[in-house]
Design a protein around this motif. Structure first.
Motif, PDB file in Angstrom:
ATOM      1  N   LEU A  34     -70.321  20.180  45.622  1.00  0.00           N
ATOM      2  CA  LEU A  34     -70.347  19.715  47.006  1.00  0.00           C
ATOM      3  C   LEU A  34     -69.383  18.544  47.133  1.00  0.00           C
ATOM      4  CD1 LEU A  34     -74.209  19.547  47.372  1.00  0.00           C
ATOM      5  CD2 LEU A  34     -72.758  21.423  48.115  1.00  0.00           C
ATOM      6  N   CYS A  35     -68.540  18.550  48.128  1.00  0.00           N
ATOM      7  CA  CYS A  35     -67.659  17.403  48.344  1.00  0.00           C
ATOM      8  C   CYS A  35     -67.343  17.212  49.827  1.00  0.00           C
ATOM      9  CB  CYS A  35     -66.363  17.552  47.558  1.00  0.00           C
ATOM     10  SG  CYS A  35     -65.353  18.934  48.079  1.00  0.00           S
ATOM     11  N   GLY A  36     -68.165  17.728  50.704  1.00  0.00           N
ATOM     12  CA  GLY A  36     -67.952  17.514  52.119  1.00  0.00           C
ATOM     13  C   GLY A  36     -67.126  18.605  52.774  1.00  0.00           C
ATOM     14  N   VAL A  37     -66.500  19.487  51.981  1.00  0.00           N
ATOM     15  CA  VAL A  37     -65.744  20.619  52.519  1.00  0.00           C
ATOM     16  C   VAL A  37     -66.126  21.843  51.715  1.00  0.00           C
ATOM     17  CG1 VAL A  37     -63.802  19.211  53.290  1.00  0.00           C
ATOM     18  CG2 VAL A  37     -63.794  20.136  50.988  1.00  0.00           C
ATOM     19  N   PRO A  38     -66.008  23.065  52.295  1.00  0.00           N
ATOM     20  CA  PRO A  38     -66.370  24.264  51.538  1.00  0.00           C
ATOM     21  C   PRO A  38     -65.500  24.397  50.306  1.00  0.00           C
ATOM     22  CG  PRO A  38     -66.149  24.750  53.867  1.00  0.00           C
ATOM     23  CD  PRO A  38     -65.627  23.367  53.661  1.00  0.00           C
ATOM     24  N   PRO A  90     -74.672  24.813  53.199  1.00  0.00           N
ATOM     25  CA  PRO A  90     -73.358  24.227  52.911  1.00  0.00           C
ATOM     26  C   PRO A  90     -73.160  22.890  53.622  1.00  0.00           C
ATOM     27  CG  PRO A  90     -73.165  26.565  53.445  1.00  0.00           C
ATOM     28  CD  PRO A  90     -74.570  26.167  53.768  1.00  0.00           C
ATOM     29  N   ASP A  91     -72.686  21.898  52.866  1.00  0.00           N
ATOM     30  CA  ASP A  91     -72.330  20.574  53.378  1.00  0.00           C
ATOM     31  C   ASP A  91     -73.480  19.853  54.062  1.00  0.00           C
ATOM     32  OD1 ASP A  91     -69.718  21.071  52.521  1.00  0.00           O
ATOM     33  OD2 ASP A  91     -69.213  22.029  54.442  1.00  0.00           O
ATOM     34  N   VAL A 118     -76.112  15.720  51.592  1.00  0.00           N
ATOM     35  CA  VAL A 118     -74.661  15.540  51.552  1.00  0.00           C
ATOM     36  C   VAL A 118     -74.216  14.449  52.511  1.00  0.00           C
ATOM     37  CG1 VAL A 118     -72.443  16.686  51.901  1.00  0.00           C
ATOM     38  CG2 VAL A 118     -74.349  17.935  50.861  1.00  0.00           C
TER      39      VAL A 118
END
Length: 820
Positions: A34-38, A90-91, A118
């Protein structure tokens, strides 16, 4: 979602799963980033997984791994999570159950269950929680943490810090930010835990609150107690301690001493870390028989100047019935002027009375005032105190200096000192051209000095002396030898403040000197004791001639006879200073041979011999001296052997061939096979000569050695405990008086987390009296030192040759040494 993988990629995008090369059997493992974008999803579903759909990314080499992540990089770092079961959106969020793990940068969190939000970058973990933060380890039952901001709390935590190896337990740890945390109901120790069920640390702090600041590398314990061997020894209401070797503001460990004269002494230093280039130490002290005093030190370091200021004051000394004080100023720097930079140096040291050196030496930490600040091995008894200031300028081939020097002499009725002359002032000019034709070297020195004496010590008048010395030489150099002829002219003028015994108010002198120095170097390959060496044979001849001028009426202001050694035997003048120029017509012959390791160039051995042949009597002497009529001087014999890096020997003998006796002998040997293992011994003998008024014969022995080695152990295995004991000391024995002059003996014990020292010191402070003290110190590794009877480390460093402080061979740990 047992045995399944949750993809947080956008719904319209289909991404093929990729398998990682198996490193170990994993059951029902899923991985999510996970890093804030898909982002792409990585998974390993166990046996039968599909082959990778695309090539693995290429690895890039890096010259080193970063110990500290840059602050601007941290927010951009991705978050990796994995576990047996992963659910989420997601996110938005993820829930990991079973072997849950989260990684971001230098932070790793593991737990039985973990929830990660997140948007808030917030992780909540419970059940066997383990966290590794840049090598600092935490274990507990419940963690609530904003990962990048590193703020939150840890319940029922056990912790271990990388830099100091300190560890402890707490009911709760509050993380304020990356650098600061507060530990509640905490313990703190650097003693390493063993597997024994009954293990207890040798020392431990138990405190209501411990505040840790990694930015300042300072810990503060409140409402606690320091225990040693299970016994409370120091109650703590508020105390700070270092988390590294960096300086910090706060109270330094106190010193408690018992002195037979001053009584009970208590010294409590306070250190003020003003700035990275400035600091100060205030030292209040209490002496039960003298009173209350205060000492202080201020240090500064700037690009163009630096210095130290020291001062101490003891009002109404109850034993001496006077106010006692001392101060010292040292400054080194450069001053801008229209002519360019000028070097400014100041060195002033003053005390209140003649008995100060006896009552307050370097060993009395609060009222010392005599020791050169920051200089290990400063003399304990110093009775000549300078007051000096100098200003220097240099440009091209010219150098000019202006200097004033005024002495304070601390007198002792049993051993009086004749004070040196003050220089008020001294002006010196030197011209040394670097580029002269014909291979010539030349220098010109000119000096003006006004000599002033303390009243009552000299019958001769004060004087203003001017002199000029010009010399020119032409070195002829070759690989196999050299020849250097030199010619110099020395002119001196005196103006006296009163008439001499012959009524003169002025005097002058001009003398030329010629010298010829020459030498050869022969080399050959040689083999000794199974080793190959390059052996040299270096004969040397030095001739000098100075005509006689009667100088018996000239007073002596700064001149003394040179010591007789391998350096002075090849010089033109037998005197140091400018009031006497020896009338010499002599030849010095010498021979030196060396053994050199051909691979390293290190000198394994050196042997030398030298003697003077005098063609005429030396009539110029110091007041009261006798002319030198012996045609052959004493023979100098010297040897230095460093056959291995562990062994060393150095010796010099002054032998009189006429009497067949040695007038002066010095032999020293040292053996240092490893850390904390060194032995040195020396024999020194000197008889009465023209240069030596008092004979002496002494033996000197110094050592530091593990006790286990003395009975066959080496500090390993079963001898580990015995190997932690060390003995050290230095003994100076007078064979002439048949007694120990100075004695320092000590014993050290090194545990995994503390060091104990006991040192006995007996030092002669006059011809008939000596001071004896017993010192004790406990050093808690990573915390502090507690001393009883001053600081024994100061004594050990000063007196024991090559003493090595225990616990210094420690490398800075890396966070990757505890990589999860």
């Amino acid at each position: 979602m047992d045995r399944s993988l949750l993809s947080l990629a956008p719904p319209a995008t289909t991404t093929a799963a990729r398998t990682l090369p198996p490193r170990r059997p994993l059951a029902r493992l899923a991985a999510l980033m996970l890093c804030g974008v898909p982002l792409a999803v990585l998974a390993q579903a166990g046996e039968g997984a599909a082959e990778p759909a695309e090539a693995a990314p290429a690895l890039r080499t890096s010259p080193r791994l970063q110990e500290t992540l840059p602050a601007d990089i941290r927010p951009q770092l991705p978050v990796f999570v994995r576990g047996d079961h992963i659910t989420g959106q997601p996110d938005i969020s993820a829930t990991i159950e079973g072997n849950a793990e989260l990684r971001r940068g230098d932070t790793v969190i593991r737990a039985d269950r973990m929830d990660y939000d997140v948007a808030d970058d917030r992780a909540k973990a419970r059940g066997h929680v383990h966290m590794n933060r840049a090598g600092n380890l935490y274990d507990g039952t419940l963690l609530d943490l904003r990962v990048d901001a590193f703020s939150g709390f840890f319940s029922d935590a056990r912790y271990r810090f990388l830099q100091t190896a300190a560890h402890g337990e707490a009911t709760r740890v509050d993380f304020i930010d990356h650098d600061r945390s507060v530990v509640h109901d905490a313990t703190y120790t650097t003693c390493q835990r063993t597997d024994e069920a009954s293990w207890q640390p040798d020392w431990i702090i138990r405190a209501k609150t411990i505040r840790l600041d990694r930015a300042e590398d300072v810990g503060v314990a409140e409402d606690g107690v320091l225990e040693f061997k299970g016994v409370p020894i120091l109650p703590i209401s508020h105390i700070s301690f270092p988390l590294s070797e960096r300086r910090k503001t706060g109270l330094l460990p106190p010193t408690i001493a018992i002195d037979s004269v001053s009584g009970v002494e208590y010294v409590q230093p306070y250190y003020w870390n003003i700035a990275p280039n400035r600091d100060a130490t205030l030292t209040p002290l209490v002496m039960s028989r003298r009173g209350v005093g205060l000492g202080g030190e201020f240090r500064y370091l700037e690009p163009r100047y630096s210095g130290e200021l020291n001062a101490s004051y003891l009002p109404s000394d109850q034993l001496r019935q006077i106010n006692r004080w001392a101060y010292s100023v040292r400054h080194r720097g450069a001053v801008d002027t229209p002519l360019g930079d000028m070097a400014l140096n100041v060195n002033v040291r003053r005390v209140s009375d003649d008995n100060y050196w006896r009552d307050f030496s370097l060993r009395s930490s609060g009222m010392a005032g005599l020791a050169t600040p920051g200089t290990p091995g400063a003399q304990i008894v110093q009775r000549l105190l300078p007051g000096e200031a100098s200003l220097g300028w240099a440009r091209g081939d010219n150098q000019v200096s202006l200097r004033t020097l005024k002495w304070q002499t601390l007198q002792d009725v049993t051993a009086p000192i004749t004070p040196p002359y003050d220089r008020m002032p001294q002006l010196h000019w030197r011209y040394a051209p670097l580029q002269l034709g014909g291979g010539l070297d030349a220098t010109v020195d000119a000096d003006y000095t006004s000599f002033e004496a303390a009243p009552g010590f000299y019958s001769q008048p004060n004087a203003r002396r001017s002199y000029a010395v010009a010399q020119v030489s032409r070195p002829f150099l070759a690989p196999g030898g050299f020849i250097t002829p030199r010619l110099q002219l020395h002119a001196t003028q005196y103006e006296f403040s009163g008439p001499l015994s012959n009524g003169q108010l002025t005097a002058s002198r001009a003398l030329p000197t010629f010298s010829l120095d020459s030498g050869l170097v022969f080399e050959r390959d040689a083999h000794f004791f199974g080793g190959s060496y390059l052996q040299t044979l270096e004969p040397r001849a030095f001739y000098t001639y100075t005509p006689y001028r009667d100088q018996s009426m000239l007073p002596v202001y700064d001149t003394a006879a040179n010591d007789f050694n391998f350096t002075s035997i090849y010089t033109e003048n037998a005197f140091g200073g400018n009031d006497r120029i020896a009338d010499n017509n002599l030849l010095t012959l010498g021979l030196t041979t060396r053994l050199i390791h051909p691979d390293t160039g290190a000198q394994a051995a050196r042997f030398g011999i030298a003697q003077r042949l005098r063609f005429a009597d030396q009539k110029v002497t110091l007041p009261g001296g006798a002319p030198v009529s012996e045609r052959l001087s004493d023979v100098l014999l010297g040897a230095g052997i460093n056959w291995t890096p562990q062994w060393g020997l150095d010796s010099t003998v002054q032998y009189n061939p006429k009497t067949g006796r040695s007038l002066r002998t010095t032999v020293g040997v040292n053996y240092s096979p490893g850390n904390y293992r060194t032995v040195s011994a020396a024999y020194r003998m000197q008889k009465v000569t023209d240069l030596i008024a008092l004979p002496s014969e002494q033996l000197d022995l110094g050592w530091q050695w593990p006790l286990a080695d003395l009975w066959g152990g080496h500090g390993n295995g079963k001898d580990r405990t015995a190997g932690r004991w060390y003995t050290m000391g230095r003994l100076n024995y007078s064979l002439q008086d048949r007694k120990l002059v100075d004695t320092v003996v000590g014993l050290e014990y090194e545990s995994c987390c503390w060091i104990g020292r006991v040192v006995l010191e007996r030092l002669q402070n006059s011809l008939v009296t000596a001071n004896t003290r017993l010192m004790f110190q406990l050093e808690f590794t990573g915390f502090s030192r507690l001393s009883l009877g001053a600081n024994p480390l100061t004594i050990l460093r000063q007196y024991v040759p090559r003493y090595q402080m225990l616990g210094t061979n420690v490398n800075t740990p890396s966070r990757f040494s505890q990589y999860d």
